[in-house]
Design an enzyme around this catalytic site. Structure first.
Site, PDB file in Angstrom:
ATOM      1  CG  ASP A  67      -4.921  -0.651  -2.387  1.00  0.00           C
ATOM      2  OD1 ASP A  67      -5.431  -1.756  -2.125  1.00  0.00           O
ATOM      3  OD2 ASP A  67      -4.642   0.193  -1.532  1.00  0.00           O
ATOM      4  CD  GLN A 101      -2.738   6.384  -3.580  1.00  0.00           C
ATOM      5  OE1 GLN A 101      -3.268   7.102  -4.415  1.00  0.00           O
ATOM      6  NE2 GLN A 101      -2.277   6.829  -2.441  1.00  0.00           N
ATOM      7  CB  SER A 119      -8.081   1.031  -1.812  1.00  0.00           C
ATOM      8  OG  SER A 119      -7.147   1.193  -0.788  1.00  0.00           O
ATOM      9  NE  ARG A 126      -4.148  -0.913   1.361  1.00  0.00           N
ATOM     10  CZ  ARG A 126      -5.295  -0.915   1.992  1.00  0.00           C
ATOM     11  NH1 ARG A 126      -5.398  -1.413   3.186  1.00  0.00           N
ATOM     12  NH2 ARG A 126      -6.374  -0.416   1.426  1.00  0.00           N
ATOM     13  CE1 TYR A 157      -3.977  -1.216   6.387  1.00  0.00           C
ATOM     14  CE2 TYR A 157      -1.603  -1.376   6.112  1.00  0.00           C
ATOM     15  CZ  TYR A 157      -2.886  -1.529   5.615  1.00  0.00           C
ATOM     16  OH  TYR A 157      -3.071  -1.986   4.349  1.00  0.00           O
TER      17      TYR A 157
HETATM   18  P1  NAD Z   1      -8.286  -1.121   7.633  1.00  0.00           P
HETATM   19  O1  NAD Z   1      -9.392  -1.750   6.864  1.00  0.00           O
HETATM   20  O2  NAD Z   1      -7.151  -1.953   8.108  1.00  0.00           O
HETATM   21  O3  NAD Z   1      -8.941  -0.420   8.939  1.00  0.00           O
HETATM   22  C1  NAD Z   1     -10.039   0.460   8.846  1.00  0.00           C
HETATM   23  C2  NAD Z   1      -9.875   1.574   9.858  1.00  0.00           C
HETATM   24  O4  NAD Z   1     -10.083   1.087  11.195  1.00  0.00           O
HETATM   25  C3  NAD Z   1      -8.506   2.229   9.860  1.00  0.00           C
HETATM   26  O5  NAD Z   1      -8.659   3.597   9.521  1.00  0.00           O
HETATM   27  C4  NAD Z   1      -8.006   2.023  11.290  1.00  0.00           C
HETATM   28  O6  NAD Z   1      -7.256   3.152  11.766  1.00  0.00           O
HETATM   29  C5  NAD Z   1      -9.300   1.883  12.052  1.00  0.00           C
HETATM   30  N1  NAD Z   1      -9.203   1.247  13.392  1.00  0.00           N
HETATM   31  C6  NAD Z   1      -8.459   0.192  13.776  1.00  0.00           C
HETATM   32  N2  NAD Z   1      -8.665  -0.097  15.083  1.00  0.00           N
HETATM   33  C7  NAD Z   1      -9.587   0.793  15.537  1.00  0.00           C
HETATM   34  C8  NAD Z   1     -10.232   1.006  16.786  1.00  0.00           C
HETATM   35  N3  NAD Z   1      -9.958   0.256  17.839  1.00  0.00           N
HETATM   36  N4  NAD Z   1     -11.116   2.026  16.871  1.00  0.00           N
HETATM   37  C9  NAD Z   1     -11.399   2.808  15.802  1.00  0.00           C
HETATM   38  N5  NAD Z   1     -10.837   2.661  14.588  1.00  0.00           N
HETATM   39  C10 NAD Z   1      -9.939   1.664  14.455  1.00  0.00           C
HETATM   40  O7  NAD Z   1      -7.671   0.116   6.902  1.00  0.00           O
HETATM   41  P2  NAD Z   1      -7.784   0.596   5.381  1.00  0.00           P
HETATM   42  O8  NAD Z   1      -9.068   1.321   5.204  1.00  0.00           O
HETATM   43  O9  NAD Z   1      -7.534  -0.556   4.471  1.00  0.00           O
HETATM   44  O10 NAD Z   1      -6.565   1.603   5.300  1.00  0.00           O
HETATM   45  C11 NAD Z   1      -6.224   2.462   6.343  1.00  0.00           C
HETATM   46  C12 NAD Z   1      -5.287   3.546   5.843  1.00  0.00           C
HETATM   47  O11 NAD Z   1      -4.152   2.993   5.135  1.00  0.00           O
HETATM   48  C13 NAD Z   1      -5.899   4.484   4.831  1.00  0.00           C
HETATM   49  O12 NAD Z   1      -6.788   5.393   5.317  1.00  0.00           O
HETATM   50  C14 NAD Z   1      -4.623   5.100   4.270  1.00  0.00           C
HETATM   51  O13 NAD Z   1      -4.083   6.047   5.130  1.00  0.00           O
HETATM   52  C15 NAD Z   1      -3.715   3.916   4.186  1.00  0.00           C
HETATM   53  N6  NAD Z   1      -3.795   3.373   2.812  1.00  0.00           N
HETATM   54  C16 NAD Z   1      -2.801   3.713   1.930  1.00  0.00           C
HETATM   55  C17 NAD Z   1      -2.883   3.243   0.622  1.00  0.00           C
HETATM   56  C18 NAD Z   1      -1.838   3.559  -0.403  1.00  0.00           C
HETATM   57  O14 NAD Z   1      -1.066   4.459  -0.207  1.00  0.00           O
HETATM   58  N7  NAD Z   1      -1.808   2.801  -1.512  1.00  0.00           N
HETATM   59  C19 NAD Z   1      -3.931   2.431   0.230  1.00  0.00           C
HETATM   60  C20 NAD Z   1      -4.911   2.124   1.165  1.00  0.00           C
HETATM   61  C21 NAD Z   1      -4.821   2.592   2.441  1.00  0.00           C
END
Ligand code: NAD
Length: 375
Positions: free
Chosen positions: A129, A126, A132, A121, A225
């Site tokens: 991905d 992106q 996402s 990620r 994360y």
């Molecule tokens: P995910 O599905 O692993 O988690 C979803 C959300 O749950 C996250 O935002 C996490 O902070 C939150 N979370 C975890 N424990 C928690 C708790 N106890 N209480 C409340 N919230 C909690 O995450 P995701 O949506 O796949 O991705 C998260 C982040 O990763 C994105 O927002 C972004 O910053 C990054 N990301 C980067 C790329 C990239 O650069 N290619 C792609 C995807 C995501």
């Protein structure tokens, strides 16, 4: 000229497909020959004739897999892999931790398996991905499910029969799915609150029109994360969230920590404080769920509160889910095919990071430890 093959998926309830007509055209322009199984796209409403001259149709699996270089799938199954030629490249979601037999078969057949859930990620990847692209669909769909199940309107309405107050929606976990859920609930006119343990999400939630629930619990982990909370932090989080959950008509939970079970954020006593008729849509159900009462794949009722825990949500919107997934695959393939030649660049971190198996070896460390630990 590399031969790209797309079998019809075998997983029950999976409606997404790996290749849509527009991407078939673009792959042909890259210099690939494309072969698809009859009615491969049907479950996502793409018919064989929509693919036109860009593909050839195989009548049986022997004709399909003959001299195949690359095989595209949504969810790979053991049954499919058994028919694939040795040494080919397979791309798709693999769920290796749930399918040790599949991984063994990939090793035996020296298949290079690129798992879409392992794509790093990083900014550069992106457009590849698929976690996402599919999470964004799940976030959108979760709001529609919640709106459908709740006994209230989402928007504020002024009618001859009186004024209706907007619904209150709470989104817990503001990653890709959560942010799309916030945007969708706002578009439908709900008043939205949101919470995440990563401080960086505050501004993102607010820019989409949600009120962020601020508390001292902050838990940025590695790679963008979250990390797991301590017991004291979990309690603090529940103390603050309980009042917000009690007021919401719809709660959408998406919280996840990579490689771990979903954190239990909503306990039974917190559900007991919700008003009858309210709804929890638990998108974290794949990892066990964010609510203590969640039963993955089921909808249950507890004290008049519905707890809906759908699995494989993106598959319920197969046309756009397939378009997005197929474009993710195309973008990965552009790293491998140029001017009609196929070449895997093992210096490229997108390729090495995505590799589950190659040349008889398990390349992904966590899967290797899991399977060797189990042996
Ligand atoms: P995910 O599905 O692993 O988690 C979803 C959300 O749950 C996250 O935002 C996490 O902070 C939150 N979370 C975890 N424990 C928690 C708790 N106890 N209480 C409340 N919230 C909690 O995450 P995701 O949506 O796949 O991705 C998260 C982040 O990763 C994105 O927002 C972004 O910053 C990054 N990301 C980067 C790329 C990239 O650069 N290619 C792609 C995807 C995501």
């Amino acid at each position: 000229m590399p031969v790209i093959v797309v079998p019809k998926g075998q997983v029950a309830g999976e409606h997404r497909v790996a290749l849509v007509p527009d991407v078939a055209r673009r792959l042909k322009a890259l210099g690939a020959e494309i072969r698809i199984e009859k009615d491969m796209g049907g479950s996502a409403f793409f018919h064989d004739e929509d693919y036109g001259d860009d593909v050839s149709l195989a009548q049986d699996s022997a004709a399909l897999y003959d001299k195949a270089d690359i095989i595209l799938s949504v969810q790979a199954t053991l049954e499919d892999v058994e028919k694939m030629p040795d040494g080919c490249i397979l791309i798709g979601f693999m769920a290796a931790h749930k399918q040790p037999e599949l991984v063994k078969k990939l090793q035996q057949k020296k298949i290079t398996a690129l798992a879409m859930e392992l794509v790093p990620r990083i900014s550069r990847a992106q457009a590849i991905d698929a976690l996402s692209s599919q999470a964004s669909i799940a976030g959108y769909k979760a709001v529609l499910m919640g709106a459908d199940m709740a006994p209230v309107f989402f928007p504020m309405l002024t009618t001859a029969a009186g004024t209706i107050r907007p619904a209150s929606v709470l989104v817990i976990g503001a990653g890709v799915a959560g942010l799309q859920a916030i945007a969708t609930a706002r578009r439908l006119g709900a008043v939205v609150e949101a919470y995440d343990v990563r401080a960086a999400t505050k501004e993102q939630c607010e820019s989409l029109g949600a009120k962020f629930i601020d508390m001292d619990v902050k838990a940025e982990g590695e790679g963008g994360y979250a990390r797991e909370l301590t017991e004291a932090e979990k309690q603090q989080q529940r103390d603050v969230l309980a009042d917000h959950i009690a007021k919401a008509h719809v709660v959408i939970t998406t919280a996840a920590i990579p490689g771990r079970a979903s954190p239990k954020i909503i306990l039974q006593n917190m559900v007991a404080r919700m008003r009858p008729g309210s709804v929890i849509v638990d998108l974290a159900a794949e990892g066990g769920g964010n609510c203590e009462l969640t039963q993955p794949g089921e909808t249950i009722e507890h004290g008049g509160v519905k707890i809906h825990a759908p699995l494989d949500v993106a598959s319920q919107m197969p046309l756009h889910a397939s378009e997005m997934y197929s474009k993710n695959l195309f973008n990965l393939l552009t790293l491998m095919i140029a001017e009609g030649n196929l070449k895997l660049d093992w210096e490229d971190e997108v390729i090495t990071g995505s590799a589950l198996t190659h040349d008889g070896e398990i390349k992904h460390a966590a899967t290797r430890e899991l399977l060797e630990g189990a042996a």
